[in-house]
Design a protein around this motif. Structure first.
Motif: not given
Lengths: 241, 127
Positions: A186, A190, A234, A238
């Motif tokens: 990320k 984010w 997440l 992910e």
């Protein structure tokens, strides 16, 4: 007086570097040759530190020579099993199948008091619950209880659990840790979005932001009454690290 | 493993290079100063005090140049002893006191020799 202080700082720096080169081990985990080196380095550094008339090199050169010997012994330790036995000795089985090996204890000068003390420190009051105890070369006692006294594990119960990985510390003390953020796959945008969801606007106010392998993001601010916030940041698919 | 090999090589090189370099500088300085001391002793024995004083001044300036370097690896008391004896020798020669000058010369020779011999790789030093 400044000279003495500067010499002390220089010798301290060299001693720290020397111990750092030795590797990350605690005193109790040092092999005999490493323990002797640690003691000698302290003594060698002290002599020129307290006497300005003694050249600094009188402390530094022997430390260098000992580091050389240490590196040589470490290589021999790694490469040759026979040398390892000579340098570090071999582990001794003190309790085998629940029975105390008295002859072995006498051989390694390990008393019953030592054994009981070490068992107590590892949470075993009753020696009858111990199946195997091995005295490691570092002096640490590894204790294995009898099967009926061993802690129950999810595996024993037939559960299959997902392996918990290492959580990533994304923010520590108000500072982003870029290597951890990168590992999470990320970016900063984010992260700020997640903080925003928790009502946090200022990154500097963050004490910690930790992302675990279940995708949960733990947030806590530095302020006195800050509450711990956990976000589902997440989805499992992910989690990439 | 790679780190250990690096430590092994670097420490060995440092110990060898520094050890040899210090020994080489010490030995050269000591042998050249000893030669000069012997020359001064000879001049004193023939009562050529002016020439002896001149040589002593040369020796003192040589010691001023090299002494500071030597003190990086020799015990400072040993270096100070050479400085003091050079002063005594100069004063004795200025006063033309032959016996005192000869004694100072002999002591100076011993002290100079001591600068190298304390560190020389010899069995008696090892034990």
């Amino acid at each position: 007086m400044f000279t003495v202080s500067l010499r002390a700082v220089a010798l301290y720096a060299v001693s720290v570097i020397a111990v750092r080169i030795m590797g990350k081990r605690q005193i109790g985990q040092l092999q005999p040759y490493e323990l002797v080196l640690a003691i000698l380095i302290a003594d060698l550094a002290a002599a020129p530190m307290e006497n300005v008339g003694t050249p600094l090199l009188y402390g530094l050169m022997p430390i260098l020579a000992l580091l050389f010997v240490h590196a040589l012994l470490t290589l021999m330790d790694v490469k040759s099993i026979r040398m390892r036995k000579i340098l570090c000795a071999t582990p001794s089985v003190i309790i085998r199948k629940g029975s105390i090996q008295y002859d072995e204890m006498k051989r390694v000068n390990y008393t019953l008091s030592d054994l009981c003390e070490e068992l107590r420190s590892q949470g075993y009051l009753n020696i009858a619950k111990v199946d195997t105890a091995i005295l490691e070369t570092s002096g640490k006692l590894s204790v294995f209880p009898k099967s009926e006294y061993a802690p129950l594990t999810p595996g024993d119960m037939g559960y299959s659990l997902r392996q918990e990985g290492v959580p990533l510390i994304l923010v520590m003390d108000g500072k982003i840790r870029p290597e951890h953020l990168q590992a999470s796959g990320k970016d900063e945008a984010w992260l700020m979005e997640q903080l925003g969801k928790a009502g946090i606007r200022d990154l500097e106010s963050m004490l910690i932001a930790s992302l675990d392998t279940d995708g949960k993001l733990l947030l806590q601010e530095k302020s006195k009454n800050a509450q711990r916030i956990i976000l589902n940041a997440l989805r499992p698919e992910e989690v990439v690290w | 493993m790679k780190k250990t090999v690096w430590v092994l090589v670097v420490t060995l090189l440092l110990v060898l290079i520094l050890g040899l370099l210090c020994a080489w500088v010490s030995r050269n300085t000591v042998s050249s100063m000893k030669e000069k001391t012997a020359l001064i002793a000879g001049l004193i024995q023939t009562q050529e005090y002016e020439e002896a004083l001149e040589e002593t001044k040369n020796l003192s300036s040589q010691w001023e140049r090299r002494g500071e370097l030597l003190q990086i690896w020799t015990v400072h008391e040993d270096a100070d002893e050479v400085t003091v004896l050079l002063e005594i020798l100069s004063v004795s020669l200025e006063e033309k006191e032959g016996l005192h000058a000869l004694l100072a010369c002999a002591e100076l020779e011993q002290s100079i020799e001591h600068l190298y011999h304390r560190d020389a790789l010899k069995l008696q030093n090892f034990f």
